[in-house]
Design a protein around this motif. Structure first.
Motif, PDB file in Angstrom:
ATOM      1  N   MET A 291       0.290   7.024  11.247  1.00 39.42           N
ATOM      2  CA  MET A 291      -1.027   6.368  11.197  1.00 39.42           C
ATOM      3  C   MET A 291      -1.666   6.385  12.593  1.00 39.42           C
ATOM      4  O   MET A 291      -2.857   6.677  12.748  1.00 39.42           O
ATOM      5  CB  MET A 291      -0.855   4.936  10.707  1.00 39.42           C
ATOM      6  CG  MET A 291      -2.152   4.179  10.497  1.00 39.42           C
ATOM      7  SD  MET A 291      -1.768   2.474  10.045  1.00 39.42           S
ATOM      8  CE  MET A 291      -3.402   1.780   9.950  1.00 39.42           C
TER       9      MET A 291
ATOM     10  N   MET B 142       1.210  13.279   8.788  1.00 42.04           N
ATOM     11  CA  MET B 142       2.401  13.016   7.968  1.00 42.04           C
ATOM     12  C   MET B 142       3.389  14.176   8.080  1.00 42.04           C
ATOM     13  O   MET B 142       4.599  13.973   8.138  1.00 42.04           O
ATOM     14  CB  MET B 142       2.008  12.792   6.505  1.00 42.04           C
ATOM     15  CG  MET B 142       1.189  11.532   6.313  1.00 42.04           C
ATOM     16  SD  MET B 142       0.961  11.075   4.601  1.00 42.04           S
ATOM     17  CE  MET B 142       2.524  10.321   4.206  1.00 42.04           C
TER      18      MET B 142
ATOM     19  N   ALA C  29      -4.894  13.323   8.245  1.00 50.65           N
ATOM     20  CA  ALA C  29      -3.827  12.406   7.806  1.00 50.65           C
ATOM     21  C   ALA C  29      -2.633  13.206   7.282  1.00 50.65           C
ATOM     22  O   ALA C  29      -1.476  12.892   7.599  1.00 50.65           O
ATOM     23  CB  ALA C  29      -4.360  11.459   6.734  1.00 50.65           C
ATOM     24  N   SER C  30      -2.910  14.286   6.510  1.00 44.44           N
ATOM     25  CA  SER C  30      -1.825  15.127   5.986  1.00 44.44           C
ATOM     26  C   SER C  30      -1.045  15.758   7.132  1.00 44.44           C
ATOM     27  O   SER C  30       0.189  15.818   7.109  1.00 44.44           O
ATOM     28  CB  SER C  30      -2.384  16.257   5.122  1.00 44.44           C
ATOM     29  OG  SER C  30      -2.855  15.742   3.937  1.00 44.44           O
TER      30      SER C  30
ATOM     31  N   LEU D 245      -8.800  13.545   5.438  1.00 43.23           N
ATOM     32  CA  LEU D 245      -7.623  13.778   4.580  1.00 43.23           C
ATOM     33  C   LEU D 245      -6.696  14.827   5.200  1.00 43.23           C
ATOM     34  O   LEU D 245      -5.481  14.671   5.210  1.00 43.23           O
ATOM     35  CB  LEU D 245      -8.064  14.241   3.184  1.00 43.23           C
ATOM     36  CG  LEU D 245      -8.743  13.178   2.316  1.00 43.23           C
ATOM     37  CD1 LEU D 245      -9.462  13.820   1.142  1.00 43.23           C
ATOM     38  CD2 LEU D 245      -7.711  12.189   1.790  1.00 43.23           C
TER      39      LEU D 245
ATOM     40  N   GLY E  18       0.655   7.311   2.012  1.00 37.70           N
ATOM     41  CA  GLY E  18      -0.435   8.243   2.293  1.00 37.70           C
ATOM     42  C   GLY E  18      -1.733   7.529   2.637  1.00 37.70           C
ATOM     43  O   GLY E  18      -2.442   7.892   3.575  1.00 37.70           O
ATOM     44  N   ARG E  19      -2.030   6.487   1.876  1.00 38.93           N
ATOM     45  CA  ARG E  19      -3.268   5.731   2.114  1.00 38.93           C
ATOM     46  C   ARG E  19      -3.191   5.006   3.467  1.00 38.93           C
ATOM     47  O   ARG E  19      -4.168   4.902   4.187  1.00 38.93           O
ATOM     48  CB  ARG E  19      -3.434   4.727   0.981  1.00 38.93           C
ATOM     49  CG  ARG E  19      -4.804   4.090   0.901  1.00 38.93           C
ATOM     50  CD  ARG E  19      -5.836   5.027   0.321  1.00 38.93           C
ATOM     51  NE  ARG E  19      -7.169   4.466   0.457  1.00 38.93           N
ATOM     52  CZ  ARG E  19      -8.286   5.137   0.298  1.00 38.93           C
ATOM     53  NH1 ARG E  19      -8.256   6.424   0.010  1.00 38.93           N
ATOM     54  NH2 ARG E  19      -9.450   4.579   0.441  1.00 38.93           N
ATOM     55  N   MET E  20      -1.992   4.532   3.759  1.00 35.44           N
ATOM     56  CA  MET E  20      -1.751   3.828   5.025  1.00 35.44           C
ATOM     57  C   MET E  20      -2.078   4.750   6.202  1.00 35.44           C
ATOM     58  O   MET E  20      -2.804   4.367   7.120  1.00 35.44           O
ATOM     59  CB  MET E  20      -0.272   3.429   5.035  1.00 35.44           C
ATOM     60  CG  MET E  20       0.215   2.850   6.296  1.00 35.44           C
ATOM     61  SD  MET E  20       0.272   1.092   6.135  1.00 35.44           S
ATOM     62  CE  MET E  20       0.639   0.696   7.827  1.00 35.44           C
TER      63      MET E  20
ATOM     64  N   LEU F 200      -3.880   7.426   6.106  1.00 37.62           N
ATOM     65  CA  LEU F 200      -5.314   7.767   6.054  1.00 37.62           C
ATOM     66  C   LEU F 200      -6.165   6.692   6.745  1.00 37.62           C
ATOM     67  O   LEU F 200      -7.192   7.000   7.351  1.00 37.62           O
ATOM     68  CB  LEU F 200      -5.738   7.932   4.588  1.00 37.62           C
ATOM     69  CG  LEU F 200      -7.151   8.451   4.329  1.00 37.62           C
ATOM     70  CD1 LEU F 200      -7.396   9.800   5.008  1.00 37.62           C
ATOM     71  CD2 LEU F 200      -7.417   8.567   2.834  1.00 37.62           C
TER      72      LEU F 200
ATOM     73  N   ALA G 243       3.868  10.594   0.416  1.00 36.24           N
ATOM     74  CA  ALA G 243       2.486  10.087   0.408  1.00 36.24           C
ATOM     75  C   ALA G 243       2.226   9.074  -0.703  1.00 36.24           C
ATOM     76  O   ALA G 243       1.511   8.102  -0.499  1.00 36.24           O
ATOM     77  CB  ALA G 243       1.515  11.254   0.295  1.00 36.24           C
ATOM     78  N   ASP G 244       2.814   9.289  -1.870  1.00 35.25           N
ATOM     79  CA  ASP G 244       2.526   8.405  -3.002  1.00 35.25           C
ATOM     80  C   ASP G 244       3.490   7.225  -3.120  1.00 35.25           C
ATOM     81  O   ASP G 244       3.352   6.407  -4.022  1.00 35.25           O
ATOM     82  CB  ASP G 244       2.553   9.200  -4.319  1.00 35.25           C
ATOM     83  CG  ASP G 244       1.352  10.119  -4.428  1.00 35.25           C
ATOM     84  OD1 ASP G 244       0.298   9.757  -3.881  1.00 35.25           O
ATOM     85  OD2 ASP G 244       1.482  11.199  -5.024  1.00 35.25           O
TER      86      ASP G 244
ATOM     87  N   ILE H  24       0.871  -1.190   0.000  1.00 35.54           N
ATOM     88  CA  ILE H  24       0.000   0.000   0.000  1.00 35.54           C
ATOM     89  C   ILE H  24       0.901   1.230   0.000  1.00 35.54           C
ATOM     90  O   ILE H  24       2.060   1.146   0.413  1.00 35.54           O
ATOM     91  CB  ILE H  24      -0.911  -0.034   1.263  1.00 35.54           C
ATOM     92  CG1 ILE H  24      -2.046   0.968   1.173  1.00 35.54           C
ATOM     93  CG2 ILE H  24      -0.116   0.169   2.537  1.00 35.54           C
ATOM     94  CD1 ILE H  24      -3.125   0.767   2.229  1.00 35.54           C
ATOM     95  N   CYS H  25       0.372   2.375  -0.464  1.00 35.81           N
ATOM     96  CA  CYS H  25       1.209   3.573  -0.438  1.00 35.81           C
ATOM     97  C   CYS H  25       1.093   4.252   0.936  1.00 35.81           C
ATOM     98  O   CYS H  25       0.107   4.077   1.646  1.00 35.81           O
ATOM     99  CB  CYS H  25       0.882   4.525  -1.580  1.00 35.81           C
ATOM    100  SG  CYS H  25      -0.703   5.317  -1.452  1.00 35.81           S
TER     101      CYS H  25
ATOM    102  N   GLN I  74       5.202   3.652  -2.301  1.00 33.42           N
ATOM    103  CA  GLN I  74       4.794   2.360  -1.745  1.00 33.42           C
ATOM    104  C   GLN I  74       5.593   2.067  -0.477  1.00 33.42           C
ATOM    105  O   GLN I  74       6.771   2.408  -0.392  1.00 33.42           O
ATOM    106  CB  GLN I  74       5.059   1.247  -2.769  1.00 33.42           C
ATOM    107  CG  GLN I  74       4.093   1.213  -3.935  1.00 33.42           C
ATOM    108  CD  GLN I  74       2.677   0.817  -3.523  1.00 33.42           C
ATOM    109  OE1 GLN I  74       2.473  -0.164  -2.841  1.00 33.42           O
ATOM    110  NE2 GLN I  74       1.704   1.607  -3.936  1.00 33.42           N
TER     111      GLN I  74
END
Lengths: 252, 330
Positions: A149, A121, A117-118, A114, A92-94, A96, A130-131, A89-90, A133
């Motif tokens: 996270m 980070m 999460a930002s 969002l 940023g998504r992790m 989030l 964020a993008d 997973i990337c 992997q």
């Protein structure tokens, strides 16, 4: 605040922790230390509900963990496990997904999620990743993603099991500052650390586990003065005063 | 934030592939009809309209439904078991469905609903056995796959035994065992299609849960997701998808393995990207393979399972070689 009352827990029929009582207060950093295999992670896993407790009670911010759902518990308590894989997973998504406990229909993360999460980070200095992997990141950077996270959960209680693993000395210092600012904002921080010197430096209270029980739970100064750490770990920790700040070291 | 720039074009591409395959499947056959001709025939009710209504349309819909269901089942299994080797045909789910259908045929029960449900229960029992196996502490995800391979062999042996002992069943299930759409009918297709659509709708609301599950049980628990419960749910949904597809399409291999693999190379592993593209690509792939199976050697028709293996096998080997730069933890 976390209150652990007369907790006994372990794996299957093997009891690792015997009748433990411990409290971690709001606005404080409480650190659990002890020898390898003494039950530090077992204590955290029991508090978060990953291990069924054999007896006792756990209360998080006034709520008995027996009476709350998994979602409610995740909104009260953020937890960073010790052993973590390399998920596909990337980053940023992790991070989030730290907002998952707040997710409601239509099952999409909101603009607020969002933003939070930002901000988590940014707090960990990984906004530019964020993008990327998770498999492309170094162990230390992955650790920061995991911590971000947990921070994105915005829970009043934060429990981190060995958060400094893979982090270099500069990152450890930054993490210590982040944890202090979280504690100052009123959160309850409960850590498991192998780095005793860091534990002495950043904790308000240290709980020493020995023989399946809490041998002592006091301020770092009192713990050091008691000689308990030296006895358990077989080392000789000393302190020096440097411009009003106490520094710890041990002789090899 | 963390968008996949290839997702939108690849999704549109997969939708186009699916639509183009459907149109070609309707137009091409023993007689060729233009797309405009199809609309005219359906409205006019001529001779060709019966071919379209009773043969090509159900068959095309069956190909699309089976492809979508099997590809989605493969994508879910690979995510839940965190193993790219997982697919319904490899870990025995298809074989479980096959055994369910074989038992149903041996008992003389041939209604569409009963075939779909027996296939579903066959795959569900397989999934339950895999879950029990994977739930035991200390067993790695690779061991689960190996256990599934063994289970696949046992279930296939059971099906073979029934067909040997009961020759009537052998006749009824011969196409079934290779996989094909030549005998598909609306009565077999509709119940299974309903189950597949319901399972896909459920899956499409559970993207986040599926991704969180892939982070590992402790991380899932930390954010409030009961990992065991959701793993069981996803395994049941994949059993439903593949069981329903197998009930009318037979034991089609490769779709559940190759399509999610290919799609993952294009859009990554996140379920919100992987699942929709897999569904359309799977539908298009099976429809094109079926078109090739029934037109390459006219007037003869090959079972689509053979074509799929002939195309799928080399493509899969090419994928492995072309993209071998994976990670040690893959």
């Amino acid at each position: 605040m976390i209150e652990v009352c007369n907790l006994s827990a372990g794996y299957g029929k093997t009891e690792v922790l015997h009748n433990i009582s411990l409290s971690a207060s709001c606005g404080e950093i409480t650190t659990v230390i002890g020898n390898n295999g003494c039950g530090k992670s077992t204590l955290l896993k029991s508090i978060v509900g990953l291990l069924p407790i054999q007896s006792g009670k756990i209360i998080i911010d006034g709520a008995d963990t027996d009476n709350i759902s998994s979602g409610e518990r995740a909104r009260l308590l953020a937890y960073l496990p010790q052993v973590k894989g390399v998920p596909d997973i990337c980053a940023g998504r992790m991070v989030l997904h730290g907002r998952f406990p707040y997710l409601s229909y239509p099952r999409r993360y909101s603009r607020t999620d969002l933003d939070i999460a930002s901000s988590a980070m940014e707090q960990m200095g990984i906004s530019s990743l964020a993008d990327r992997q998770m498999s492309e990141l170094s162990g230390g950077t992955r650790q920061k993603v995991y911590i971000a996270m947990a921070l994105a959960q915005r829970a009043p209680v934060v429990m981190l099991d060995e958060p400094t693993v893979y982090l270099d000395i500069g990152q450890r210092k930054k993490l210590a500052e982040t944890l202090r600012s979280l504690a100052d904002s009123g959160k309850t921080i409960l850590l498991v650390l192998h780095d005793i010197l860091l534990a002495l430096k950043i904790s308000d209270k240290i709980a020493v586990i020995d023989n399946g029980g809490i041998a002592m739970c006091e301020s770092p100064g009192e713990i050091l003065e008691s000689g308990l750490i030296n006895r358990i770990f077989g080392i000789n920790i000393k302190s020096v005063s440097d411009n009003g700040s106490i520094q710890y070291y041990y002789e090899l | 934030m963390h968008s996949n720039k290839y997702f939108a074009p690849v999704l549109w591409g997969s939708m186009f592939l699916c639509a183009a395959a459907a149109v070609l499947s309707l137009c091409i056959g023993s007689i060729c009809i233009s797309p405009v001709g199809i609309i005219r025939e359906l409205a006019g009710g001529g001779m060709a309209s019966n071919i379209i209504k009773y043969s090509r349309l159900p068959r095309t819909l069956a190909c699309m439904t089976a492809g979508a269901g099997l590809a989605a089942a493969g994508a879910v299994l690979q995510r839940v078991l965190a193993n790219k080797l997982a697919s319904p045909s490899i870990i025995g789910i298809n074989a479980g469905a096959g055994l369910g259908v074989t038992i149903c045929c041996a008992l003389g029960v041939l209604s569409g609903w009963m075939l779909s449900l027996s296939a579903f229960f066959g795959s569900l029992v397989t999934v339950a056995l895999i879950s029990v196996f994977s739930g035991r502490g200390g067993i790695s995800k690779t061991t689960v796959i190996l256990g599934g391979v063994a289970l696949n062999s046992i279930l296939n042996a059971a099906s073979e035994s029934i067909t040997v002992l009961n020759p009537d069943v052998s006749i009824m299930t011969s196409e079934f065992r290779i996989g094909g759409f030549s005998s598909v009918s609306a009565s077999k297709l509709l119940p299974a299609a309903a189950l597949i659509i319901l399972a896909l709708i459920a899956l499409f609301t559970l993207f986040n849960e599926l991704d969180i599950l892939s982070l590992g049980d402790e991380n899932a628990h930390a954010v409030g997701l009961p990992a065991k419960k959701y793993r069981a749910l996803f395994l049941c949904l994949s059993a439903l998808l593949s069981g329903a597809a197998v009930s009318f399409a037979g034991l089609l291999g490769f779709v559940g393995l190759i399509v999610p693999h290919l799609v993952r190379r294009l859009v990554g592993s996140e379920s919100r990207h992987l699942l929709p593209v897999s569904v359309f690509t799977g539908a298009g792939f099976v429809t094109l393979c079926d078109l090739a199976a029934r037109t390459l050697f006219l007037p003869y028709e090959l079972p689509v399972g053979i074509i799929m293996s002939i195309i799928g096998g080399p493509v899969f080997i090419w994928l492995i070689i072309r993209f071998k730069g994976g990670h040690s933890n893959d």
